[in-house]
Design an enzyme around this catalytic site. Structure first.
Site, PDB file in Angstrom:
ATOM      1  N   GLU A 106      -3.887   5.866   4.102  1.00 25.45           N
ATOM      2  CA  GLU A 106      -3.299   6.314   2.826  1.00 25.45           C
ATOM      3  C   GLU A 106      -3.945   7.607   2.350  1.00 25.45           C
ATOM      4  O   GLU A 106      -3.278   8.502   1.826  1.00 25.45           O
ATOM      5  CB  GLU A 106      -3.451   5.242   1.750  1.00 25.45           C
ATOM      6  N   GLU A 150       3.213  10.634   8.165  1.00 23.81           N
ATOM      7  CA  GLU A 150       2.671   9.349   8.609  1.00 23.81           C
ATOM      8  C   GLU A 150       1.651   9.535   9.726  1.00 23.81           C
ATOM      9  O   GLU A 150       0.706   8.758   9.868  1.00 23.81           O
ATOM     10  CB  GLU A 150       3.793   8.436   9.099  1.00 23.81           C
ATOM     11  N   ALA A 190       0.822  -1.216   0.000  1.00 24.32           N
ATOM     12  CA  ALA A 190       0.000   0.000   0.000  1.00 24.32           C
ATOM     13  C   ALA A 190       0.857   1.267   0.000  1.00 24.32           C
ATOM     14  O   ALA A 190       1.816   1.379   0.757  1.00 24.32           O
ATOM     15  CB  ALA A 190      -0.911   0.010   1.220  1.00 24.32           C
ATOM     16  N   HIS A 232      15.971  -0.632   7.350  1.00 25.39           N
ATOM     17  CA  HIS A 232      16.285   0.793   7.266  1.00 25.39           C
ATOM     18  C   HIS A 232      17.759   1.109   7.499  1.00 25.39           C
ATOM     19  O   HIS A 232      18.199   2.213   7.184  1.00 25.39           O
ATOM     20  CB  HIS A 232      15.418   1.576   8.245  1.00 25.39           C
TER      21      HIS A 232
END
Ligand SMILES: [Zn+2]
Length: 608
Positions: free
Chosen positions: A380, A407, A350, A507
């Protein structure tokens, strides 16, 4: 020109913040600059970045929707164009360091220098070496596989397979084996990572930063040291709640796994349902409070009603229009991807897209009729409404107030997907009574409270590494020291310096800063509390939904339209009335759970 993905392995691609490419070109050493030159320079930058950004977003969209060697090459090429342009402009912006310019222009010049996550040194050989190492680390992770029996290819597990076992298995020996297996992918990265740190620091110094970590912290509109203290302050606010959750989960896991879980010490990293122990949702069945089942399943409801993906997105859109936002444009419905195509490979993870930095916003996901996807849609769309809200800003300001904000918006809205909201939109007949709240809150806490120390420590480690406080000889030791200190988590067996466990987290080899996720987890509750107050919600915070509140919508919009144009404390103030981040909203939200945990932990020792 920006796409935002979620917090999962395989995660995040930001057009503007990937990495600075080899940039060995000569510095501009022309005549002294004036304020007019700066204005002209920024006009050019905004124009070029818009053009390159659109091309990159279109190429990226096509590449993810039609996965072929050719679309991949086109995507890489257009991304490279963006990266090279940013790298060039960032260095050129330094020529205006001592020129008097209006505050808006100064902010744009500063942002240019800060938009890079990695700066290549001006020495061409070193620049090439750094670029090569950076993509090598990324692909080593991407190819990462562990094979239980190397002679049998079918025994090999990639991160998806590992994730599934970690989530579903309840066998301690199996979990240990798989956990240790995944951590074999990273020792080969160790030497490269040390060199990566050396070279990227060199590049950062050339731009005037002490080191790469200081460059990252500089993005937060305050001195780097002050920002570090600010993070500690936020963590101290929520730490008591985390410690209780930790002790309760330890007690329950000990009941399941026996002596593999110590009575008083740290939690074993391999028994928390997630390879990094960053999200404990998967152990919910082992720790679920008695008689606290919510009494309904949104997944079942959606399946029973045969709610189509398009209708789920319409429901999400209606949330935002109920706040006063304009409906999504026709192009959103024509160009988004909602359903996995049968005839080709697509990246189904997504994500939210902003193709032209104006109105051409889209989401791309392969929607299933589940509660998780229902929430993800609300999340989203938060990105899309943010993107559209700041479209009138100069291109360099078309972004969230800091990287935690983007976010946090979608997550804050998803917090409004309460049982009462489901009743109001006709998906549920009756909201469960308050006695069921503990189950609901426990589910959320295992996801969001458990995440906090992990969200904090990744960059604590990296900042120390970039600053040279942690040399390669103690990479792994300090990694586990921090995991113990913040998370209260320990590896299943001793981990020496022949391992490189940070590299087993996406990450780190991908060089994506991580503090944004910690901030997003704090901010979403602060936003939710402020918006709920604006909406006049008097009930407990976890039952507040801002659905249909024009007052909350106005507050939200006031912040979203600012984009990145002002320091984030001002954006925060526009929504919450305060310039300070405040983790106490998390404590408010989880107050009933906190009280319940106190009862469960009577006579138990907490901490590790
Ligand atoms: Zn997101």
């Amino acid at each position: 020109m920006r796409r935002l993905d979620e917090l999962v392995p395989g995660g995040l691609v930001l057009a503007l913040s990937i990495l600075a490419a080899a940039c060995g070109g000569s510095e501009t050493t022309a005549a002294p600059k004036s304020a007019d030159d700066a204005k002209q320079f920024l006009t050019n930058v905004n124009k070029t970045m818009l053009k390159l950004g659109i091309e990159a977003a279109q190429a990226g969209w096509v590449a993810q929707n039609f996965i072929t060697e050719d679309t991949e090459a086109l995507d890489a090429h257009s991304n490279q164009q963006v990266i090279e342009a940013v790298a060039r402009y960032a260095k050129e912006a330094a020529a205006y360091n001592n020129i008097q310019v209006p505050p808006d222009a100064r902010r744009q010049l500063d942002l240019l220098k800060l938009s890079l996550v990695m700066v290549t040194p001006s020495d061409p050989a070193e620049a090439t070496e750094l670029t090569r190492i950076a993509s090598g680390l990324r692909s080593t992770y991407g190819r990462g596989k562990w094979c239980a029996d190397p002679s049998k290819p079918q025994s090999c597990m990639n991160i998806d397979d590992i994730t599934k076992v970690m989530a579903e298995s309840r066998s301690e020996p199996e979990l240990r084996k798989v956990w240790e297996g995944w951590h074999t992918i990273s020792p080969p990265m160790r030497k490269d990572y040390a060199r990566f740190v050396e070279l990227s620091n060199k590049g950062a110094k050339e731009l005037g930063f002490v080191d790469t970590g200081a460059m990252w912290r500089q993005k937060y509109d305050m001195p780097a040291d002050e920002f570090t203290k600010e993070l500690d302050r936020l963590w101290e606010q929520v730490r008591p709640l985390y410690v209780k959750l930790h002790a309760y989960v330890r007690m329950k896991l000990r009941a399941k796994y026996g002596d593999a879980v110590p009575q008083e010490g740290p939690l074993p990293a391999h028994l928390l349902g997630n390879i990094w122990a960053q999200d404990w949702s998967n152990v919910y069945p082992l720790v679920s409070p008695a008689n606290a089942d919510a009494g309904y399943s949104l997944t079942d409801i959606l399946k029973r009603r045969k709610t189509a993906p398009l209708d789920m997105v319409k429901i999400g859109e209606r949330f935002y229009t109920s706040l006063g936002f304009a409906p999504l444009p026709e192009t959103f419905w024509k160009r988004s991807l909602f359903v996995r195509p049968q005839d080709r490979d697509v990246v189904c993870h997504a994500s939210a897209w902003d193709i032209d930095s104006e109105d051409d916003v889209r989401i791309k996901m392969c929607i299933q009729p589940t509660e998780e996807d229902f929430n993800t849609i609300h999340h989203e769309l938060g990105h899309n409404f943010y993107q559209r809200a700041y479209k009138a800003q100069p291109v360099l300001f078309r972004d969230s107030a800091n990287d935690g904000f983007h976010e946090a918006i979608g997550d804050a809205i998803a917090l409004s997907v309460t049982p009462e909201y489901l009743v109001r939109i006709g998906l549920l007949d009756k909201a469960p009574d308050a006695s069921r709240d503990i189950g609901l809150l426990m589910t959320r806490a295992l996801e969001k409270v458990a995440f906090l120390p992990f969200g904090l420590l990744i960059d604590q480690w990296r900042w120390k590494v970039f600053a040279g406080e942690v040399p390669p000889a103690t990479y792994n030791k300090v990694w586990w020291d921090l995991r113990l200190k913040y998370q209260g988590v320990a590896p299943p067996a001793a981990r020496g310096e022949d391992f490189f466990d940070p590299g087993a987290k996406y990450h780190v080899p991908d060089n994506t800063p991580y503090t944004r996720y910690f901030l997003a987890h704090i901010l979403q509750f602060q936003f939710h509390r402020a918006l709920s107050q604006a909406a006049g919600c008097k009930g407990p915070l976890h039952r507040c939904s801002i659905y249909e509140s024009k007052e909350a919508g106005q507050r939200l919009n006031a912040m979203l339209t600012m984009g990145l144009s002002r320091p984030w404390p001002e954006a925060l103030e526009a929504l919450t009335g305060s310039k300070q981040m405040d983790a106490s909203a998390i404590l408010d939200y989880f107050a009933p759970l906190d009280k319940w945990l106190d009862e469960q932990l009577k006579g138990q020792k907490t901490g590790w």
